[in-house]
Scaffold this motif. Structure first.
Motif, PDB file in Angstrom:
ATOM      1  N   ARG A   1       0.732  -8.005  15.024  1.00 48.56           N
ATOM      2  CA  ARG A   1       0.595  -9.119  14.080  1.00 48.56           C
ATOM      3  C   ARG A   1       0.060  -8.675  12.730  1.00 48.56           C
ATOM      4  O   ARG A   1      -0.012  -9.451  11.786  1.00 48.56           O
ATOM      5  N   ALA A   2      -0.341  -7.412  12.641  1.00 49.75           N
ATOM      6  CA  ALA A   2      -0.881  -6.937  11.371  1.00 49.75           C
ATOM      7  C   ALA A   2      -0.530  -5.469  11.147  1.00 49.75           C
ATOM      8  O   ALA A   2      -0.401  -4.702  12.105  1.00 49.75           O
ATOM      9  N   VAL A   3      -0.342  -5.099   9.879  1.00 47.74           N
ATOM     10  CA  VAL A   3      -0.106  -3.704   9.532  1.00 47.74           C
ATOM     11  C   VAL A   3      -1.225  -3.216   8.626  1.00 47.74           C
ATOM     12  O   VAL A   3      -1.880  -4.001   7.932  1.00 47.74           O
ATOM     13  N   LEU A   4      -1.431  -1.914   8.650  1.00 49.64           N
ATOM     14  CA  LEU A   4      -2.530  -1.304   7.903  1.00 49.64           C
ATOM     15  C   LEU A   4      -2.041  -0.014   7.264  1.00 49.64           C
ATOM     16  O   LEU A   4      -1.314   0.757   7.885  1.00 49.64           O
ATOM     17  N   CYS A   5      -2.440   0.211   6.006  1.00 50.89           N
ATOM     18  CA  CYS A   5      -2.129   1.501   5.382  1.00 50.89           C
ATOM     19  C   CYS A   5      -3.199   1.885   4.373  1.00 50.89           C
ATOM     20  O   CYS A   5      -3.906   1.031   3.842  1.00 50.89           O
ATOM     21  N   ALA A   6      -3.297   3.182   4.129  1.00 46.04           N
ATOM     22  CA  ALA A   6      -4.011   3.696   2.958  1.00 46.04           C
ATOM     23  C   ALA A   6      -2.921   3.958   1.941  1.00 46.04           C
ATOM     24  O   ALA A   6      -1.795   4.275   2.314  1.00 46.04           O
ATOM     25  N   SER A   7      -3.253   3.835   0.659  1.00 43.60           N
ATOM     26  CA  SER A   7      -2.169   3.941  -0.305  1.00 43.60           C
ATOM     27  C   SER A   7      -2.643   4.362  -1.681  1.00 43.60           C
ATOM     28  O   SER A   7      -3.734   4.003  -2.117  1.00 43.60           O
ATOM     29  N   THR A   8      -1.790   5.137  -2.365  1.00 45.26           N
ATOM     30  CA  THR A   8      -2.015   5.381  -3.787  1.00 45.26           C
ATOM     31  C   THR A   8      -1.346   4.264  -4.588  1.00 45.26           C
ATOM     32  O   THR A   8      -1.323   4.288  -5.803  1.00 45.26           O
ATOM     33  N   GLY A   9      -0.755   3.295  -3.906  1.00 47.54           N
ATOM     34  CA  GLY A   9      -0.231   2.104  -4.581  1.00 47.54           C
ATOM     35  C   GLY A   9       1.098   1.609  -4.060  1.00 47.54           C
ATOM     36  O   GLY A   9       1.240   0.429  -3.726  1.00 47.54           O
ATOM     37  N   ASN A  10       2.088   2.481  -4.002  1.00 51.02           N
ATOM     38  CA  ASN A  10       3.422   2.006  -3.640  1.00 51.02           C
ATOM     39  C   ASN A  10       3.561   1.643  -2.164  1.00 51.02           C
ATOM     40  O   ASN A  10       4.291   0.703  -1.827  1.00 51.02           O
ATOM     41  N   THR A  11       2.875   2.353  -1.302  1.00 48.27           N
ATOM     42  CA  THR A  11       2.925   1.983   0.117  1.00 48.27           C
ATOM     43  C   THR A  11       2.298   0.612   0.318  1.00 48.27           C
ATOM     44  O   THR A  11       2.800  -0.214   1.091  1.00 48.27           O
TER      45      THR A  11
ATOM     46  N   ALA B   1      -1.031  -7.951   6.096  1.00 47.43           N
ATOM     47  CA  ALA B   1      -1.106  -6.550   5.656  1.00 47.43           C
ATOM     48  C   ALA B   1      -2.522  -6.251   5.170  1.00 47.43           C
ATOM     49  O   ALA B   1      -3.078  -7.002   4.364  1.00 47.43           O
ATOM     50  N   PHE B   2      -3.106  -5.204   5.696  1.00 47.84           N
ATOM     51  CA  PHE B   2      -4.384  -4.691   5.193  1.00 47.84           C
ATOM     52  C   PHE B   2      -4.093  -3.395   4.445  1.00 47.84           C
ATOM     53  O   PHE B   2      -3.439  -2.498   5.000  1.00 47.84           O
ATOM     54  N   VAL B   3      -4.536  -3.308   3.205  1.00 46.70           N
ATOM     55  CA  VAL B   3      -4.267  -2.090   2.440  1.00 46.70           C
ATOM     56  C   VAL B   3      -5.571  -1.521   1.887  1.00 46.70           C
ATOM     57  O   VAL B   3      -6.400  -2.234   1.333  1.00 46.70           O
ATOM     58  N   ILE B   4      -5.732  -0.210   2.085  1.00 42.46           N
ATOM     59  CA  ILE B   4      -6.933   0.480   1.611  1.00 42.46           C
ATOM     60  C   ILE B   4      -6.543   1.340   0.415  1.00 42.46           C
ATOM     61  O   ILE B   4      -5.671   2.209   0.516  1.00 42.46           O
ATOM     62  N   ILE B   5      -7.165   1.051  -0.722  1.00 46.80           N
ATOM     63  CA  ILE B   5      -6.779   1.757  -1.948  1.00 46.80           C
ATOM     64  C   ILE B   5      -8.008   2.381  -2.618  1.00 46.80           C
ATOM     65  O   ILE B   5      -9.120   1.884  -2.468  1.00 46.80           O
ATOM     66  N   PRO B   6      -7.788   3.502  -3.325  1.00 48.91           N
ATOM     67  CA  PRO B   6      -8.910   4.120  -4.041  1.00 48.91           C
ATOM     68  C   PRO B   6      -9.283   3.284  -5.270  1.00 48.91           C
ATOM     69  O   PRO B   6      -8.426   2.974  -6.091  1.00 48.91           O
ATOM     70  N   GLU B   7     -10.540   2.912  -5.351  1.00 48.60           N
ATOM     71  CA  GLU B   7     -11.005   2.050  -6.436  1.00 48.60           C
ATOM     72  C   GLU B   7     -10.677   2.644  -7.810  1.00 48.60           C
ATOM     73  O   GLU B   7     -10.942   3.812  -8.066  1.00 48.60           O
ATOM     74  N   GLY B   8     -10.051   1.825  -8.644  1.00 50.67           N
ATOM     75  CA  GLY B   8      -9.803   2.216 -10.032  1.00 50.67           C
ATOM     76  C   GLY B   8      -8.672   3.219 -10.213  1.00 50.67           C
ATOM     77  O   GLY B   8      -8.407   3.662 -11.325  1.00 50.67           O
TER      78      GLY B   8
ATOM     79  N   ILE C   1      -8.423  -3.787   0.330  1.00 54.12           N
ATOM     80  CA  ILE C   1      -9.754  -3.217   0.516  1.00 54.12           C
ATOM     81  C   ILE C   1      -9.872  -1.982  -0.375  1.00 54.12           C
ATOM     82  O   ILE C   1      -9.231  -0.962  -0.123  1.00 54.12           O
ATOM     83  N   GLN C   2     -10.654  -2.119  -1.442  1.00 52.59           N
ATOM     84  CA  GLN C   2     -10.876  -0.966  -2.337  1.00 52.59           C
ATOM     85  C   GLN C   2     -11.990  -0.114  -1.753  1.00 52.59           C
ATOM     86  O   GLN C   2     -13.025  -0.647  -1.357  1.00 52.59           O
ATOM     87  N   ILE C   3     -11.797   1.184  -1.744  1.00 51.98           N
ATOM     88  CA  ILE C   3     -12.889   2.038  -1.276  1.00 51.98           C
ATOM     89  C   ILE C   3     -13.388   2.922  -2.409  1.00 51.98           C
ATOM     90  O   ILE C   3     -12.624   3.298  -3.294  1.00 51.98           O
ATOM     91  N   ARG C   4     -14.659   3.250  -2.344  1.00 52.21           N
ATOM     92  CA  ARG C   4     -15.214   4.194  -3.314  1.00 52.21           C
ATOM     93  C   ARG C   4     -14.905   5.588  -2.784  1.00 52.21           C
ATOM     94  O   ARG C   4     -15.757   6.249  -2.197  1.00 52.21           O
ATOM     95  N   GLY C   5     -13.667   5.987  -2.992  1.00 49.61           N
ATOM     96  CA  GLY C   5     -13.194   7.281  -2.491  1.00 49.61           C
ATOM     97  C   GLY C   5     -11.760   7.430  -2.915  1.00 49.61           C
ATOM     98  O   GLY C   5     -11.220   6.564  -3.608  1.00 49.61           O
ATOM     99  N   ASN C   6     -11.105   8.535  -2.496  1.00 49.31           N
ATOM    100  CA  ASN C   6      -9.718   8.746  -2.905  1.00 49.31           C
ATOM    101  C   ASN C   6      -8.746   8.435  -1.760  1.00 49.31           C
ATOM    102  O   ASN C   6      -9.152   7.954  -0.700  1.00 49.31           O
ATOM    103  N   PHE C   7      -7.472   8.721  -1.976  1.00 45.50           N
ATOM    104  CA  PHE C   7      -6.466   8.430  -0.944  1.00 45.50           C
ATOM    105  C   PHE C   7      -6.786   9.129   0.374  1.00 45.50           C
ATOM    106  O   PHE C   7      -6.650   8.549   1.458  1.00 45.50           O
ATOM    107  N   ASP C   8      -7.201  10.388   0.280  1.00 42.05           N
ATOM    108  CA  ASP C   8      -7.443  11.149   1.506  1.00 42.05           C
ATOM    109  C   ASP C   8      -8.570  10.522   2.335  1.00 42.05           C
ATOM    110  O   ASP C   8      -8.504  10.495   3.564  1.00 42.05           O
ATOM    111  N   ASP C   9      -9.592   9.984   1.650  1.00 41.56           N
ATOM    112  CA  ASP C   9     -10.647   9.251   2.363  1.00 41.56           C
ATOM    113  C   ASP C   9     -10.050   8.027   3.046  1.00 41.56           C
ATOM    114  O   ASP C   9     -10.370   7.718   4.204  1.00 41.56           O
TER     115      ASP C   9
END
Ligand SMILES: *Cc1c(COP(=O)(O)O)cnc(C)c1O
Length: 376
Positions: free
Chosen positions: A83-93, A108-115, A133-141
């Motif tokens: 019922r839900a999808v999740l990804c980390a992304s530099t934006g396009n995903t 959809a839950f998306v984790i992106i690097p803040e800023g 969900i913005q994280i204080r970290g980069n894509f790899d985090d």
């Protein structure tokens, strides 16, 4: 008499080569079937006899090739009852996940690097209703967290570690061979996680009837027919941004940095697969500086009328350098993938042209002068 020929997406089009069954409900927004545009002015300008094409993946529904993988990943997630999808992304995903989840009625839950997300991509994730969900970290985090949290929550990961993503993305190679009536000699791509270069190799291999690698990826449940469509595979060339070039360094990079935010990745997820692609295809990796990337972006917009985002221009920046140097010989047929649309990142585009705008009084004389002064 009428024949119905409405294009309904890549799964329907390449259905017998993809892991779907007759009663799979397909989640599609008409992705794929993107133009293969022959460059006219740039080859002439560099004085090289080269058959150079760009695969305009920015013309997919959400503006990047990620739609090819996402239609497949969300279709299968839906079929499996998720019922839900999740990804980390530099934006396009995240843009693609948000759109296809909306179409499927999933969250959809998306984790992106803040800023660090280009403006257009952030707008897409938000307007399609993803939980951002913005994280204080980069894509790899973000990628590390996605893998960890998926063990604790009922969500399907739709990053390219999801094997269905690569299955969908391999169709870009099919389209190129179908459009050219042959396999190109060289295929150049920007490389971040290296999922796309891997997916293209799967596609070319299947079409050449050499699909051993594909079977390993799809877990054996895709139904690629053995019949070969083409007689060879291209040399695969992957270009990275100098500040985010683990394949050039030969090891992971902990603090990747580049203006090409879509490939600002230091820990590629398809590391082993991409080395294999290089080896099997007789290809190579190389790097481009941010200046070279932006210059290629500007060249494509100003000489060919084609607007891609910075990461995409990496393929053309690298290819032109290798064509000029003769590493890609004259007479070759070369395809460069332009992975995402230029409108994704308006800030970087405008910054490139700062000072180019004229501001004049709202009077005939002033406007006339502005035109006459600037006639070529
Ligand atoms: C995702 C992406 C890439 C990198 O593709 P990988 O499969 O991660 O190598 C390149 N350009 C754009 C525009 C992208 O969105």
């Amino acid at each position: 008499m009428s024949t119905v020929s409405r294009y309904t997406g890549l799964i329907e089009h390449y259905r017998d080569r993809l892991p779907v069954s007759d009663d799979t409900r397909i989640i599609s927004i008409g992705e794929g079937n993107t133009p293969l545009v022959r460059l006219e002015n740039i080859p002439r300008e560099i004085g090289k006899d080269i058959d150079l094409y760009i695969k305009y993946e920015g013309l997919n529904p959400t503006g990047s090739f990620k739609d090819r993988g996402m239609t497949m990943a969300v279709t299968r997630a839906m079929e499996e009852g998720s019922r839900a999808v999740l990804c980390a992304s530099t934006g396009n995903t995240s843009a693609a996940a948000a759109a296809y989840a909306a179409r499927a009625g999933m969250t959809a839950f998306v984790i992106i690097p803040e800023g660090m997300i280009a403006l257009g991509k952030l707008a897409q994730a938000m307007i399609h209703g993803a939980v951002v969900i913005q994280i204080r970290g980069n894509f790899d985090d973000g990628m590390r967290l996605v893998k960890e949290v998926a063990e604790h929550a009922p969500v399907t990961i739709v990053n390219s570690i999801n094997p269905y993503r690569l299955q969908g993305q391999k169709t870009a190679a099919f389209e190129i061979v179908d459009a050219l009536g042959r396999t190109p000699d060289f295929h150049c791509l920007p490389v971040g996680n290296a999922g796309n270069i891997t997916a293209h190799w799967i596609g070319y291999s299947e079409y050449a009837g050499m699909s051993t690698q594909a079977c390993a990826f799809c877990g054996g449940d895709c139904k690629h027919p053995c019949a070969a469509v083409s007689d060879k595979r291209p040399v695969m060339v992957g270009y990275q941004a100098s500040g985010a070039a683990p394949f050039l360094r030969g090891e992971m990079v902990d603090h990747p940095d580049t203006v090409a935010t879509a490939i600002r990745i230091g820990h590629p997820q398809s590391w082993d697969q991409a080395w294999k692609v290089r080896e099997e295809s007789g290809g190579w990796f190389d790097e481009c500086t941010d200046e070279e990337i932006l210059a290629a972006q500007k060249l494509l917009t100003s000489k060919e009328g084609i607007f891609c985002e910075p990461a995409s221009a990496t393929s053309v920046a690298g290819a032109l350098r290798d064509i000029k140097a003769g590493k890609i010989p004259e007479g070759s047929c070369v395809v460069c993938t332009l992975t995402g649309h230029g409108l994704k990142d308006p800030d970087t585009a405008i910054k490139q042209c700062e000072g180019d705008m004229l501001t004049v009084d709202a009077e005939l004389d002033a406007v006339k002068k502005a035109i006459l002064d600037n006639l070529a």
